[in-house]
Each structure stands twice: as C-alpha cells, then as structure tokens.
Design an enzyme around this catalytic site. Structure first.
Site, mmCIF file in Angstrom:
data_model
loop_
_atom_site.group_PDB
_atom_site.id
_atom_site.type_symbol
_atom_site.label_atom_id
_atom_site.label_comp_id
_atom_site.label_asym_id
_atom_site.label_seq_id
_atom_site.Cartn_x
_atom_site.Cartn_y
_atom_site.Cartn_z
ATOM 1 N N TRP A 106 -4.716 9.607 1.659
ATOM 2 C CA TRP A 106 -3.354 9.766 2.249
ATOM 3 C C TRP A 106 -4.249 11.643 1.730
ATOM 4 C CZ3 TRP A 106 -0.356 9.019 5.507
ATOM 5 C CH2 TRP A 106 -0.223 7.473 5.899
ATOM 6 N N HIS A 128 0.604 -0.837 0.044
ATOM 7 C CA HIS A 128 0.627 0.063 0.229
ATOM 8 C C HIS A 128 0.392 1.260 -0.438
ATOM 9 C CE1 HIS A 128 -3.422 -2.693 0.500
ATOM 10 N NE2 HIS A 128 -3.197 -2.623 1.448
ATOM 11 N N THR A 129 0.610 2.633 -0.628
ATOM 12 C CA THR A 129 1.170 4.039 -0.541
ATOM 13 C C THR A 129 1.397 4.053 0.822
ATOM 14 O OG1 THR A 129 -0.536 4.458 -2.683
ATOM 15 C CG2 THR A 129 0.671 5.769 -1.234
ATOM 16 N N LEU A 130 2.294 4.549 1.221
ATOM 17 C CA LEU A 130 2.933 4.694 2.444
ATOM 18 C C LEU A 130 3.319 6.114 3.084
ATOM 19 C CD1 LEU A 130 5.727 1.560 2.661
ATOM 20 C CD2 LEU A 130 3.072 1.554 4.065
ATOM 21 N N GLN A 131 3.436 7.039 1.729
ATOM 22 C CA GLN A 131 3.515 7.915 1.784
ATOM 23 C C GLN A 131 3.070 9.117 0.722
ATOM 24 O OE1 GLN A 131 7.853 9.157 2.344
ATOM 25 N NE2 GLN A 131 7.798 11.242 3.247
#
Length: 260
Positions: free
Chosen positions: A148, A41-44
């Site tokens: 995010w 998954h997108t971490l940042q």
C-alpha cells in the site's frame, strides 16, 4: 439462565488437535482449527504518510516529503523519515502505509548488500531500481495482496536525471514532475507550470518551489505537516536538507465563519 456458547477460536487451547491430511504418513503434523482459516491480507493501511513530490531541475532531481505519520486522523508520529537512500545517486520516497515502506526498504537493502558483496564493479542504476520496484508492486497486486504505497524514484546517472512513479496497482510512468496523494491535485499544477516556464531551475529556485508546494498542501491537506525533508540528487551525489519547517500564516482563518 443464559448458557454461554464457547468461541472455538478464542478457546482453541481446549479443542482437540486434527491431523493434517496434506502431510505424509511418516511425518504427520497436528494442527488446530484456527490454523486452517484462510490467509488474511491487509485491507487498509494503518500508519500512513501523505503527499510526496519530485521534479527535475538544472543539476538533477529534487524530492520532498513531510515527516508526519497519521494513524487515521491522529497525527501520531511527527518525525518519520519517508525517503530511502538506495545508492549514492538514487533515492526512493513513499506515501501510503509506513509499515509497507519499511518492507520495501528491507528489500532494497538486501539488493544493495548482495550487489556490493559481489565486488564486480557493477551497481544498481536509478532506472534498474525503478524497474525492480515496478515488478514487485505489480506482482503483489496480482496476488491480491498489494503493497500500500505510492513511490517516486529519483536519481542521476550518466549526467541524466531520472524520475519515475509506481503505485500499489503496479501503474508506472516517468515524468519530469511527479506528485502523490493530494499533491496530484494541488502541487502538480504548480510544478508543471514552473517546469514549462523554466525547465532548468537552479537549486535555490527548486527549493523555493518545493516550499511553496508544501505550504499549499499544509494549508489544505489535513494529513500534512509543517516539518519536511528535501533530498537533492545531482552528479555530486545525494544532498539532504532538513527537517525544515514551514512558516504558515493563518490570519485568513478569522474570515472562515459558519462552520461552528
């Protein structure tokens, strides 16, 4: 002589295929090793937008966001639109990852198109859009795959302004003045002070307050930009201003010394 060890994932085309044990005997599928890696998954966030502001005034709700998309510390995209007009009386503005905001835009488009296709005389209110977004954000958070973004939902329904906040953790609340990012620390005090002194600002006074808040952010937030969009939602519908440009004064910079 050094012996090169092949990377099994870089050279997966040369690796043998494996049977997928989860498939049925009659329809077995062949998979490669890299297809058995865990889901990532997108971490940042990558391309991001900074603070967005929202507050109520005498005739409705006003929202504002600058037009900059930052790639790390690089001011990469300078003409992004960070608001979404969901209905003729509801707008969503976002800070955070721009790709995730585009995902939210597509979901909202699907909702409104599906609703309009029914032609049953009903429509989504700002409160219902806000409720939907709180469920989406919290559901993704519980899957350890958050969206995010920090969102502000503004609208006007039944002669009543609506303003709500929801973030990537699913935290949600309503307030007459809202801000995200550095705006929480630098602009929110200005918005609250103006609201407490006069909760029924005129539209001209509201625009002046927005400009003041964004100018403070432009001076102090290195991810802020001097071009910005403003959206006003009233009983008459959505009114857009911009992109507008701040007139900064950097003469005081001559007095900043000792950082060479």
């Amino acid at each position: 002589m050094a012996v090169r060890v092949p990377n099994p994932y870089a050279e997966s085309a040369m690796l043998p295929l494996f049977l997928n044990r989860d498939s049925s005997d009659t329809n077995r599928m062949l998979v490669r090793p890299e297809q058995m890696l865990p889901v990532k998954h997108t971490l940042q966030p990558t391309v991001t937008g900074t603070s967005v502001l929202g507050f109520t005034f005498a005739d409705g709700v006003m929202l504002a966001a600058d037009t900059l998309g930052s790639y790390g510390s690089l001011a990469k995209l300078r003409s992004l639109c960070r608001y979404k007009e969901v209905t003729d009386k509801c707008v969503v503005v976002a800070s955070g990852d721009y790709a995730d905001f585009q995902y939210i835009e597509r979901n909202l488009d699907f909702l409104t198109v599906k609703s309009n296709a029914l032609s049953d005389g009903h429509h989504y209110t700002p409160n219902s859009i806000y409720s939907y977004l709180t469920r989406v954000m919290y559901a993704r958070r519980t899957k350890i795959n958050p969206i995010w973004n920090k969102l502000i939902v503004g609208g006007y329904e039944d002669r009543t302004p609506f303003l709500g906040y929801v973030d990537e953790r699913g935290i949600a609340y309503e307030s007459p003045t809202l801000a995200t990012g550095f705006g929480l620390h630098m602009s929110q005090p200005l918005l609250r002070d103006a609201y407490e002194k006069n909760p029924a600002l005129s539209e001209a006074e509201a625009l002046s307050l927005i400009e003041r808040c964004l100018k403070v952010l432009y001076y102090r937030d290195c991810r802020a930009h001097d071009k910005y969009d403003v959206v006003s939602i009233t009983d008459a519908g959505v009114k857009k201003y911009g992109p507008l440009t701040l007139e900064g004064n950097w003469q005081i910079a001559d007095y900043v010394v000792g950082y060479d």
